[in-house]
Every structure is written in C-alpha cells, then in structure tokens.
Design a protein around this motif. Structure first.
Motif, PDB file in Angstrom:
ATOM      1  N   LEU A  34     -38.430  13.868  -8.839  1.00  0.00           N
ATOM      2  CA  LEU A  34     -38.372  13.028 -10.042  1.00  0.00           C
ATOM      3  C   LEU A  34     -37.196  13.412 -10.909  1.00  0.00           C
ATOM      4  O   LEU A  34     -36.507  12.566 -11.464  1.00  0.00           O
ATOM      5  CB  LEU A  34     -39.654  13.213 -10.860  1.00  0.00           C
ATOM      6  CG  LEU A  34     -40.806  12.247 -10.647  1.00  0.00           C
ATOM      7  CD1 LEU A  34     -41.912  12.572 -11.639  1.00  0.00           C
ATOM      8  CD2 LEU A  34     -40.369  10.809 -10.807  1.00  0.00           C
ATOM      9  N   ILE A  35     -36.968  14.738 -11.014  1.00  0.00           N
ATOM     10  CA  ILE A  35     -35.915  15.212 -11.895  1.00  0.00           C
ATOM     11  C   ILE A  35     -34.540  14.953 -11.290  1.00  0.00           C
ATOM     12  O   ILE A  35     -33.645  14.442 -11.955  1.00  0.00           O
ATOM     13  CB  ILE A  35     -36.112  16.723 -12.189  1.00  0.00           C
ATOM     14  CG1 ILE A  35     -37.402  16.919 -12.987  1.00  0.00           C
ATOM     15  CG2 ILE A  35     -34.917  17.291 -12.951  1.00  0.00           C
ATOM     16  CD1 ILE A  35     -37.881  18.350 -13.044  1.00  0.00           C
ATOM     17  N   SER A  36     -34.378  15.271 -10.006  1.00  0.00           N
ATOM     18  CA  SER A  36     -33.019  15.180  -9.465  1.00  0.00           C
ATOM     19  C   SER A  36     -32.764  13.902  -8.672  1.00  0.00           C
ATOM     20  O   SER A  36     -31.644  13.660  -8.248  1.00  0.00           O
ATOM     21  CB  SER A  36     -32.710  16.408  -8.608  1.00  0.00           C
ATOM     22  OG  SER A  36     -33.713  16.590  -7.664  1.00  0.00           O
ATOM     23  N   GLY A  37     -33.781  13.090  -8.513  1.00  0.00           N
ATOM     24  CA  GLY A  37     -33.564  11.825  -7.812  1.00  0.00           C
ATOM     25  C   GLY A  37     -33.792  11.952  -6.325  1.00  0.00           C
ATOM     26  O   GLY A  37     -34.025  13.042  -5.803  1.00  0.00           O
ATOM     27  N   LEU A  38     -33.663  10.822  -5.630  1.00  0.00           N
ATOM     28  CA  LEU A  38     -33.950  10.808  -4.197  1.00  0.00           C
ATOM     29  C   LEU A  38     -32.852  11.493  -3.383  1.00  0.00           C
ATOM     30  O   LEU A  38     -32.876  11.454  -2.152  1.00  0.00           O
ATOM     31  CB  LEU A  38     -34.155   9.363  -3.724  1.00  0.00           C
ATOM     32  CG  LEU A  38     -35.518   8.772  -4.120  1.00  0.00           C
ATOM     33  CD1 LEU A  38     -35.494   7.257  -4.053  1.00  0.00           C
ATOM     34  CD2 LEU A  38     -36.628   9.294  -3.224  1.00  0.00           C
ATOM     35  N   GLN A  39     -31.885  12.102  -4.057  1.00  0.00           N
ATOM     36  CA  GLN A  39     -30.848  12.832  -3.327  1.00  0.00           C
ATOM     37  C   GLN A  39     -31.422  13.988  -2.515  1.00  0.00           C
ATOM     38  O   GLN A  39     -30.783  14.440  -1.560  1.00  0.00           O
ATOM     39  CB  GLN A  39     -29.785  13.365  -4.286  1.00  0.00           C
ATOM     40  CG  GLN A  39     -30.320  14.321  -5.328  1.00  0.00           C
ATOM     41  CD  GLN A  39     -29.206  15.054  -6.057  1.00  0.00           C
ATOM     42  OE1 GLN A  39     -28.325  15.629  -5.452  1.00  0.00           O
ATOM     43  NE2 GLN A  39     -29.233  14.987  -7.377  1.00  0.00           N
ATOM     44  N   ILE A  40     -32.609  14.458  -2.867  1.00  0.00           N
ATOM     45  CA  ILE A  40     -33.175  15.582  -2.113  1.00  0.00           C
ATOM     46  C   ILE A  40     -33.765  15.121  -0.779  1.00  0.00           C
ATOM     47  O   ILE A  40     -34.219  15.923   0.010  1.00  0.00           O
ATOM     48  CB  ILE A  40     -34.238  16.377  -2.922  1.00  0.00           C
ATOM     49  CG1 ILE A  40     -35.491  15.533  -3.171  1.00  0.00           C
ATOM     50  CG2 ILE A  40     -33.667  16.881  -4.233  1.00  0.00           C
ATOM     51  CD1 ILE A  40     -36.670  16.360  -3.672  1.00  0.00           C
ATOM     52  N   THR A  41     -33.769  13.815  -0.544  1.00  0.00           N
ATOM     53  CA  THR A  41     -34.237  13.312   0.748  1.00  0.00           C
ATOM     54  C   THR A  41     -33.047  13.124   1.689  1.00  0.00           C
ATOM     55  O   THR A  41     -31.898  13.269   1.272  1.00  0.00           O
ATOM     56  CB  THR A  41     -34.948  11.956   0.599  1.00  0.00           C
ATOM     57  OG1 THR A  41     -33.958  10.954   0.300  1.00  0.00           O
ATOM     58  CG2 THR A  41     -35.976  11.977  -0.506  1.00  0.00           C
ATOM     59  N   GLY A  42     -33.355  12.775   2.925  1.00  0.00           N
ATOM     60  CA  GLY A  42     -32.276  12.558   3.882  1.00  0.00           C
ATOM     61  C   GLY A  42     -31.752  11.131   3.874  1.00  0.00           C
ATOM     62  O   GLY A  42     -30.869  10.779   4.652  1.00  0.00           O
ATOM     63  N   MET A  43     -32.313  10.300   2.997  1.00  0.00           N
ATOM     64  CA  MET A  43     -31.919   8.892   2.998  1.00  0.00           C
ATOM     65  C   MET A  43     -30.489   8.747   2.488  1.00  0.00           C
ATOM     66  O   MET A  43     -29.943   9.625   1.828  1.00  0.00           O
ATOM     67  CB  MET A  43     -32.874   8.083   2.132  1.00  0.00           C
ATOM     68  CG  MET A  43     -34.239   7.919   2.753  1.00  0.00           C
ATOM     69  SD  MET A  43     -35.309   6.880   1.778  1.00  0.00           S
ATOM     70  CE  MET A  43     -36.102   8.067   0.711  1.00  0.00           C
TER      71      MET A  43
END
Lengths: 385, 276
Positions: A34-43
């Motif tokens: 939530l804090i850093s956005g979906l950048q922590i996913t592989g998408m």
C-alpha cells in the motif's frame, strides 16, 4: 451456530493461530505494498495482471463448483449429497471471499474501490464480475446458513430457501462465465480471444473444485467423527472424471483451431507457454507439467479400480488440482500478456512479497473455511449423537 | 425462550448492520444532490479560443521523421508538458531492470515490426526496416479501453479524445489489458519522485501511484487554442485536425497520400494515420 467456531480442541486453536500468523505476515507485506505501490510485485507495463488476478480466476472456479453438488442434490434429488452439499457451499463462501480479496490487493488505489458502485458501468465486465461474485457470496451464505440451521434443529429448511437454491445454480455458472468474459472479449489478446474460454474455465472448475472437496472429505473423515461417506466421494470422483476429460478436450479444440489456422497472433502465446518464444520460456516446464498432470489424472480416473481406491483417488485428485491450478493460476494470465500487443517478449515472474500477500489471502480463505467446516461438522456430529 | 432471544439478537444485529451500512449510501445521495445544486449555478463555458472537432485525428508523415534525432524533441516536448516521469533517470543503475518494467510512456518510438506487427514481413524494404515510428494512444473511434473501464475513469469525449480521470481511476488495469496498442502505462510507484522540481510543468497535474495514464491528445492545450505539444515540436511532420471536417489538414493529407493505421482489422478505429 457461530458459537461452535470458538469451541474446539487445542489442535483446532493451534491450527487457527498458525493460519492467523500467516495472515498477519501477509497483511504486513500488504501494508508495505500500500505504501510503496505495486512496484513490489513482478508485474510490469507489459504484463499488467499477474499472480493476484490469476488466483482470482482459479478460485472463482473452485467457488462455482459447489453447483456440482447442488444440481444432483436439489435438481435430481440425489439424497446422498445431502450429507456434503453444505461443505461445497461453505467452500464456495471461502473461495469467493478470497476472489474479492484478490481483486482488492490487485488495485492500485484500493481506497477508491467504491467508485465501482458510485459510478456503475454496465458496459464493463468487471462491474458485472463484482455483481455476480458478491451475489454468489450472499446466496451461499444465506442458503448454507439456513440449511445447516434447519439440519441442527432437525426440521426441513424454510420454504423460501428453495428458490434461492435454484437461483444459485445458474448463478454459479454465471460467476465463471463472467470471469472468462473479462478476458475473452479483448480485441488484442489472441490467447484469450476464443469462445471456448468460458467453457474451458467451467470444465476446469468442475474438476478442480470437487477434487479439493474429495481431499477435504478424506481429511474430515480422518480428523473428525463425521464421515462424509464413501458413496459421496465416489460420486464426486465421477464428476471429476467427466470434468477433467472435458477440460482437456476443450483445450485440444483450442489447440486445433490455433495451430491449424496458423494465425500468428493466436499461436505465439501457445508457443511462448509450451516451447518458449525468442529465448523466453519460464513457464514451459510448468505448462507441460500441467498438461502431464491432467492427462495422468485422466488415465487414473477412468480406470474404475483406481478411482474406487480412495488412496489412488486422492493422488488423482491432487494431480487434477495441481494441473488445473498451474494452467489457470500461472499460465492463463501471463500467457495472455506475452508477447505483448507490440510483439515484445517481456516475461513475468511473481516476486516474493507478491507471493507472501497471495499466501496471506489464501490464509484468510483457509481461516474462513476451517471455521465454517468446524461449524458444519460440529452440527453433523451433534445431530448424529 | 431460548429461540426468542436468539431471534431478537439476530434481528437486532441485522438492523444494526443495516443502519451502519445505509449511512454512507445516504450521505452519498445527499452530497450528490448538493453537488447538483451547486452545478446549477455554474455555467461551464469553453474558452473562446478553444479548438473543437467531431473526432480529432493525427497524420504522422514518416518521410519527415528519418531518425531517432527527429523523434527525440517530439517525445521530450510531450513528456515535459505532461510531467511524465523518466523512471530510467536515476543514478542507481542496479534498479534499471526494475525501472524498465515500470516505465511510463505517452509517446515513444518503435520499430516497424513492433508498431505494425501484423503488417511486418521478413523482406521489408530497408527504409522501413530502420525507420523509427512514433506510437501513442490512437484515440480510437471505438475504444476497447473505454468499454472495459468499471468506473468511467476512461471515457470518450465529444471531440473524440479518449481521456482519463486520474482521480477516479481505481488502478484495476483492465484498460491496459484491453488496449491492443500497449498505449497505457501504470504508476507502479510514486511518479513524483522522478520529476525534478525545476522540470515540473505547473500547468499540468502530476499523478499519484496506483493509477493508469496515457496520451490525452493535449486536451488541456486544445482548450486554450493551442496545437498538441508533439505537433508543435514536429516541424510539420505531424498534422492534427478534425477527421470529419473535409477542409481540415488531416483530411487533405489523407486524400492525397496512402496511409496506414495500427491493427486496423480489430475494428477499434484508430485515429492516428501514418504516411509511409
């Protein structure tokens, strides 16, 4: 009836604590997302849906499969399933809840979720997916609850539940059809652009869901005093057999159209998934494993003696579940995005945080399922005693 | 007795839920009415200089855009005007691969075989093979992204522009799956970290993480009578005008030149035409 979920053995509470711990870890990672956005996913820009949406797709199927108990029980008056229909309905509740959670964890702006209701858009399939998933959740809650309560009180369920039960039959089909329509109506995505997608989804669902249920029934027999029944398990096994054969048949229909027509936009995705494309092919071993598991399970299930032996049946069920999970939970979504519409090949691999969040959501599903099954089984034990 | 109490608790519980659940809905209705009342007093007037059309369209003359150098100022003009973050512009090279996945593009260059994958052939002439093509949102006449958006955050305006409301977008990325041109980018991270203060255009909003964005055909510039930034920076290589005005520059060019469009066969009606 809910009081039954807070009474139990040490083992029960130990298990629930463990599941809560897993959920807690998943939740912490979700806060990070939530804090850093979906950048922590592989998408990525090219593969803009990943593991979350894939799990949603798979679990909608598990939820829909409750209808495989409801139809024989209520439409064909197959009494034996009266014992376990509630388990199917409760499995559906847990699965749909996970589906809705997977949509939420996939959103870039989850706090704006209610925009879907504030600005309803009937032209969007996602709007309808929300409607049918929530509707199915409530249908199963109401039906499951009332039928179980009636069973506890040893009276027939209230009359008004019947129409809802009949409604739940087409509704179950609708949830997976609408979920398939999310994908198969998109012009630039050759992998999904096929009318067989919804039937494929349904057939794999009706194989995967009952397989899970057979495994759960075997587990329940082991750890509780309630026996879901030999006949019931065998009937489920036949349903699984038909469904998994249909699923593989539909898949070959798709393969024929794609590879006999030789239209590149449709072939490339299959090539990517099964042979690799331009040197990219992380999913190749998985896809072959999926196909292998499904064919292996068919061979097992069509042999009566193998199907009737509960140990080998369990192995076949694991193979069905794993095979269909890989197909939908891994290949179906990223396969549609690779190659991208400009024919660039950028692969997708989920990241560790993404997997932890996924496991967290599954944890919530397991928690709900355990509580509901505990409730149902306690009542079954109570009534039997 | 037991069952009465149980029933009472049930009813009480459901009622409590009902009241709690209904409140925000009622509030929403109330605020909507207020908004309508306010709107009644406000007259929305167009700028007198605003440019209007039935369907804005673009003709890109690739004969006038020979090299990467020719495209660079065009892309820069667009991205600067719209505060498009350059996520690759970091000192920390080890994150490059990650950043590549999160890149935001409104207008960018592609090779012919990627811009026109269905038209590409092995025996393409040398000029096209090496020619950089500008690609951007096609502002389709029949846009699939608008069809799939569950909140109407992406919508088609009366002048044909496919526009986005960055404040309504929930970040479901359905539009990205629907777009057959890969024209949409998602803010996987906070884009503001990549926009230096001195580079920021105060006239155009920056975005937040978790929303989709794409080319807006410079709606904000058309509203004050200006041509799109890329058109202005193109030295006449890009023409812009109303597709349904026979006198417009784009129609004149379409009349006298053979043009192609990207993935025309999908029926989306792309409004970007290429002279090759």
């Amino acid at each position: 009836m809910l009081e039954l979920t807070v009474k139990g053995s040490k083992k029960y509470f130990g298990w629930m604590a463990l599941v809560l711990g897993v959920i807690g870890i998943g939740f912490c990672v979700y806060v990070w997302q939530l804090i850093s956005g979906l950048q922590i996913t592989g998408m990525s820009r090219d593969v803009s849906w990943g593991f979350y949406i894939a799990q949603l797709t798979f679990l909608v199927g598990v939820a829909a499969s409750a209808v495989m108990l409801v139809i024989p029980h209520y439409l064909h008056n197959y009494k034996a399933f009266g014992r376990i229909t509630i388990l199917g309905e409760f499995l559906a509740i847990a699965s749909v809840t996970m589906c809705l959670l997977f949509v939420i964890v996939d959103l870039g702006q989850p706090m704006r979720l209610f925009n879907v209701i504030l600005h309803p858009t009937p032209g969007s399939v996602l709007f309808w997916d929300m409607v049918v998933l929530n509707g199915y959740l409530f249908l199963n809650l109401i039906i499951g609850w009332n039928v179980l309560e009636a069973e506890r009180n040893q009276v027939p369920p209230p009359g008004w539940v019947k129409p809802l039960i009949y409604l739940s039959v087409p509704w179950a089909v609708s949830i997976h059809t609408v979920t398939a329509f999310l994908y198969c109506g998109l012009p630039g995505r050759g992998y999904w652009l096929t009318a067989i997608l919804a039937p494929r989804f349904l057939s794999s669902a009706f194989a995967a869901g009952p397989s899970l249920l057979v495994l759960l029934c075997l587990l329940i027999r082991k750890i509780s005093k309630f026996d879901p029944g030999k006949e019931q398990i065998q009937s489920l096994a036949k349903i699984i057999t038909y469904a998994i054969i249909l699923n593989v048949f539909f898949f070959f229909c798709e393969l024929f159209v794609v590879f006999y027509s030789q239209i590149p936009e449709h072939m490339d995705h299959f090539k990517y998934l099964f042979t690799g494309l331009h040197g990219h092919g992380v999913l190749v071993p998985w896809m072959w494993a999926s196909l292998g598991l499904m064919i292996f399970s068919i061979i097992m299930l069509v042999i009566p003696s193998v199907r009737k032996n509960e140990t080998t049946l369990a192995i076949a069920c694991i193979a069905v579940f794993a095979g269909t999970w890989i197909d939908k939970g891994m290949g179906m979504i990223s396969g549609g995005f690779v190659p991208n519409p400009l024919h660039h090949v950028n692969e997708y691999v989920p990241t560790v945080p993404e997997l932890v969040i996924t496991i967290g959501v599954y944890g919530i599903g397991v928690l709900i399922l355990t509580a509901l099954f505990k409730m149902a089984i306690s009542i079954k034990e109570e009534v039997a005693a | 007795m037991e069952s009465n109490r149980r029933k009472f608790l049930k009813v009480a519980g459901i009622s409590a839920l009902g009241i709690a659940g209904a409140k925000p809905v009622l509030n929403a209705f109330a605020s909507e009415q207020e908004e309508e009342a306010q709107h009644a007093d406000v007259e929305i007037r167009k700028n007198e200089k605003a440019l209007t059309a039935r369907q804005w369209a673009m003709v890109i003359d690739t004969r006038k855009l020979q090299s990467e150098e020719d495209l660079k100022p065009i892309i820069e003009a667009c991205h600067k005007t719209h505060n498009v973050p350059d996520v690759m512009d970091t000192e920390n090279a080890e994150y490059d691969e990650d950043n590549q996945r999160h890149v935001i593009k409104w207008i960018w260059e592609e090779e012919y075989k990627h811009a026109f994958p269905t038209k590409s052939t092995e025996f393409l002439d040398d000029r096209l093979k090496n020619l950089p093509f500008l690609v951007l949102c096609n502002h389709c006449e029949n846009p699939p992204c608008v069809r799939v958006c569950p909140t109407k955050a992406t919508f088609k305006r009366e002048d044909g522009i496919v526009l986005m409301d960055f404040h309504r977008c929930i970040g479901c990325r359905f539009c990205m799956a629907a777009c057959p041109y890969g024209s949409r980018s998602f803010n996987f991270r906070d884009p503001r970290e990549f926009i230096k203060d001195e580079d920021r255009n105060p006239e155009f909003p920056t975005r937040m993480k978790g929303v989709v964005e794409k080319c807006n055909f410079c709606a904000e510039r058309l509203a004050v009578g200006k041509q799109p930034a890329c058109v202005e920076a193109s030295n006449g290589a890009i023409a812009f005008g109303d597709l349904y005005d026979p006198e417009s520059e784009v129609r004149q060019l379409l009349k006298s030149n053979y043009t192609i469009r990207r993935k025309q066969g999908l029926g989306t009606g792309p409004a970007i035409y290429y002279i090759v």
